[in-house]
Design a protein around this motif. Structure first.
Motif: not given
Length: 825
Positions: A217-221, A225-227
């Motif tokens: 939730e703090r790094l991967l997602a 989402a941005a990419e």
């Protein structure tokens, strides 16, 4: 059949393991994939087919509709079931856990050449609540183990495993058990061969799973989402359920990989809204992992410090920190733990595999427990049976074995004898003929081999000297250098009273099994004709004075149908709590008024999953309180406590779990537990903020009392005031708000007694009650007292007026009655 259970199982959130103790050897039994641990995951690809373990674990990320994992966190929730779409079935957490246990049992059966274990010691977190323990017992029964298989707290099991390796006579250990879903800290003392758990602290929802989800939730997602331009890319969005399952699995794999390397690539196939699949590639470093995991490490360390502090020990007094659970493989956590300032500063013990040490210890404990005997049946013709009494594991090399023979008919056993022999002993051992008494009983001492299991054969000889067939005819006793000092309650256990306060019947740290009883009074009338009436008494675990800040674990219910007459308000009910060695509880309620005693079951099936809407409201309330305290904090102690909550990342974690609550029952349970603890912490901080004002009020009361004593006090009044002042000073020095309030209340009572000696006081009290409309109840008794009081005033009959006022006070509501409490003492 085995004489002792010998099988120990660590039923874990992420992975489970099974071990066998034989003599002085403990073996971790490998599964069908030749692995020491089995993933606690279930896959049902079609009706009637259940896969457990690694094959199921690999399907979690790609087939979430037909798999289940990490269901241990949902144990004890009555309304939770995992759906398996293709199979068309739903399984509850105990049913899912039973499938894991069946798989482990099958592994043991293969290892034992077809001998299927019928009993096992199963471990549970020390922080587990009653309903969670009960769900674990249910799972064991569903898996085919005999009902009532013993439970053992995980840190205690770990201490047993390490104790088998340790040769010291005296030591203090701290168990640091950071598993996939739970955390336990325990202070253990080893003294003259006895292992005793002194104190527990823990969190049933603090585990590696939280770290995995925090990484997502703090790094991967956010990065994914941005990419890929994903909108509303949230864990609770069912559209992205598969994506988040993949991210969660990848986060767990990366976390494990970073135990041995400094950075790793996280590769995840992400489904985009257009139907395409994109490859997400993210480099995760050990430093980034440690930053995300930091709040969870801090909370675990704080719980360890709490356990030591409550037991009056400093880190210098602890010899070893025993590492348990997969999270403890993290180099970042180990570095922090070894740091005296940032961690605990206790030498780390790493000799045993932290992933299997709990199963090993459970097996050691299992070897000290006699196997549950099947129901006794009459011996077959030509056979005799024996019921034995002995300790299966002892720390002495000589012990007593007793028994009683049975036949299928009445028999005078005079002239019969038995012999106990250990032909493989070092040296071989054999008793002389031991004569049976008339009823077939005997007792004898036997010699044991040091640090080994001695296996005895029992021979039965008739009066003619002929051997007879005896069932069973063997027994085993193991000599150990250490023994278990007994399980202890990890939480205080009691009931919630009508005023929402907690009344503990059993205190944290009490040895089990144990029994406690206490008398209570009903808060309202219970009429038998009222079918819907009942007395509901919440049963809770915890240490907070406010019952609602503790964990509810069930409800004690008394219905009119249970009684043979109406119960007026204030009826005495004696409640008895009985806790067995597995921390399972039964309750008996006794109503002396009707001379009846009945078992009142604690309904452990009434604990439900909190709704996301309720959790959202509770979160908003907690956030508001926290912000208000931050704005108004003036005391250093308050600031320190607020900073601790921030360091433990309580609010970010709760926010994430609340968001996921709609789709994840485990997250909902985690959020509820964390919110309850958070609100309790805020209660304590509120109390700390109140200290200056309440201290001033107490000092003002004592000053006023001093003036009254000077004016009209006797010698005994001066002595009582001196004692109150001394108690007040202790309470102020200890910064104990409860003690300050207690001294203030007793000072008010003291002043009331002084005041009532003043001329005219009873008359003033009479008119202050009479002239307040609605203060007295509208009863004939109240009307009579008002009339009698007026007559006593007119006649100047002081003694009669005192009697009337005393009786009037008893009719007042409780809060008003306390205003005149000096009159009723």
């Amino acid at each position: 059949m085995r004489d002792t259970i010998d099988i120990g199982i660590d039923l874990g959130t992420t992975n489970s393991a099974i071990a066998l103790a034989e003599g002085d050897t403990v073996t971790v039994i490998k599964n069908v994939e030749s692995q020491d641990t089995t993933p606690s995951a279930i896959w049902m690809p079609r009706a009637g087919e259940i896969r457990v373990g690694a094959k199921a674990r690999t399907r979690v990320e790609n087939d979430p509709d037909n798999t289940a994992a990490e269901f241990k966190l949902e144990m004890g929730l009555a309304d939770v079931a995992r759906n398996f779409a293709k199979a068309g079935v739903k399984l509850t957490p105990p049913q899912l856990s039973a499938e894991v246990l069946k798989s482990l049992r099958d592994s043991a059966t293969r290892f034992l050449n077809g001998e299927a274990p019928t009993a096992a010691v199963i471990t549970v977190p020390a922080a587990f609540a009653l309903n969670q323990n009960k769900a674990t017992v249910e799972a064991a029964t569903l898996a085919g183990f005999v009902p009532g298989s013993p439970l053992l707290q995980e840190p205690t099991a770990a201490a047993f495993a390490y104790g088998l390796q340790d040769t010291s006579d005296r030591a203090y250990w701290m168990v640091f058990d950071f598993g996939g879903g739970t955390f336990d800290a325990a202070v253990v003392n080893k003294r003259d061969g006895e292992l005793r758990v002194l104190h527990h602290a823990g969190d049933p929802y603090l585990g590696g799973k939280l770290i995995d989800w925090a990484l997502v939730e703090r790094l991967l997602a956010p990065a994914a989402a941005a990419e890929f331009g994903l909108t509303d890319f949230q864990r609770d969005n069912r559209i992205h359920r598969r994506n988040f399952a993949r991210l969660k699995a990848a986060a767990e794999e990366a976390k494990i990989a970073l135990s041995g390397i400094d950075s790793t690539s996280v590769l995840v196939e992400v489904d985009t809204p257009g139907g395409d699949t994109e490859t997400f590639d993210y480099t995760l470093t050990r430093d980034a992992l440690d930053r995300v995991a930091e709040p969870y490490y801090v909370r675990a360390i704080n719980l360890c410090r709490e356990a030591m502090r409550e037991n009056g020990l400093s880190p210098d007094a602890i010899d070893k920190l025993l590492l348990v659970g997969g999270v403890t493989l993290s180099p970042g956590l180990r570095e922090r733990l070894a740091d005296p300032a940032e961690g605990i500063g206790i030498e780390l013990e790493t000799r045993l595999d932290p992933s299997t040490v709990v199963a090993r210890g459970a097996a050691v404990f299992a070897s000290t427990i006699r196997h549950p005997a099947p129901l006794a049946a009459a011996p077959a013709k030509g056979e005799y049976a024996v019921e034995l009494s002995y300790e299966p594991a002892v720390t002495t090399t000589t012990t007593t074995v007793a028994g009683r023979l049975r036949a299928g008919r009445d028999l005078d056993w005079t002239g019969y004898s038995v012999v106990l022999a250990n032909p493989e002993g070092r040296p071989p051992f054999r008793t002389a003929n031991i004569a049976l008494n008339r009823v077939g009983a005997f007792a004898t001492e036997v010699d044991l081999d040091e640090r080994r299991t001695s296996r005895f054969i029992i021979e039965l000889i008739d009066p003619a000297g002929a051997p007879q067939k005896l069932v069973p005819n063997t027994l085993s006793i193991t000599h150990r250098t250490e023994t278990f000092g007994g399980a202890r309650l990890a939480h205080s256990l009691g009931i919630q009273l009508a005023d929402k306060t907690f009344s503990p019947l059993l205190r944290k740290g009490a040895g089990v099994p144990t029994t406690a009883r206490e008398m209570f009074r009903t808060s309202h009338t219970l009429l038998r004709r009222d079918d819907e009436a009942m007395i509901r008494i919440p049963v809770v675990q915890g240490e907070r004075a406010r019952a609602t800040r503790n964990r509810p674990v069930g409800q004690l219910t008394i219905r009119p149908v249970d009684l043979r007459m109406d119960l007026p308000s204030g009826t005495e009910v004696e409640v008895t709590f009985e806790v067995d060695a597995s921390n399972l509880v039964t309750v008996v309620a006794d109503v002396p008024l009707i001379g009846a005693q009945f078992e009142a079951e604690i309904d452990l099936t009434s604990v439900l999953t909190p709704s996301s809407d309720v959790l959202t409201r509770q979160l908003a309330e907690a956030e508001g309180r926290f912000e208000e305290l931050q704005r108004s904090a003036e005391l250093p102690d308050v600031d320190d406590r607020l900073r601790r909550l921030e360091a433990e990342g309580t609010l970010p974690t709760v926010r994430e779990q609340v968001r996921a609550a709609a789709t994840d029952a485990g997250a909902a349970a985690t959020a509820e537990d964390r919110l309850r603890d958070f609100q309790a912490e805020l209660d304590d901080i509120d109390d700390m903020a109140e200290l200056p004002r309440r201290t001033r009020e107490l000092l003002d009361l004592l000053a006023e009392a001093g003036e009254m004593v000077q004016q009209a006090g006797a010698v005994r009044d001066e002595q009582e005031l001196t004692a109150l002042r001394e108690e007040a000073q202790h309470a102020i020095d200890d910064r104990d708000l409860g003690a300050i309030d207690s001294v203030a209340e007793r000072t008010v009572i003291f002043m009331a007694r002084l005041h009532r000696r003043q001329p005219g006081w009873y008359e003033d009290a009479y008119w202050s009650v009479v002239q307040q409309p609605g203060l007295l109840p509208p009863t004939a008794e109240a009307d009579r007292l008002v009339r009698e009081g007026r007559e006593a005033i007119n006649k100047r009959d002081q003694r009669e007026l005192e009697r009337v006022v005393q009786q009037m006070i008893r009719l007042l509501p409780r809060d008003e009655r306390e205003t005149f409490i000096g009159l009723t003492k």
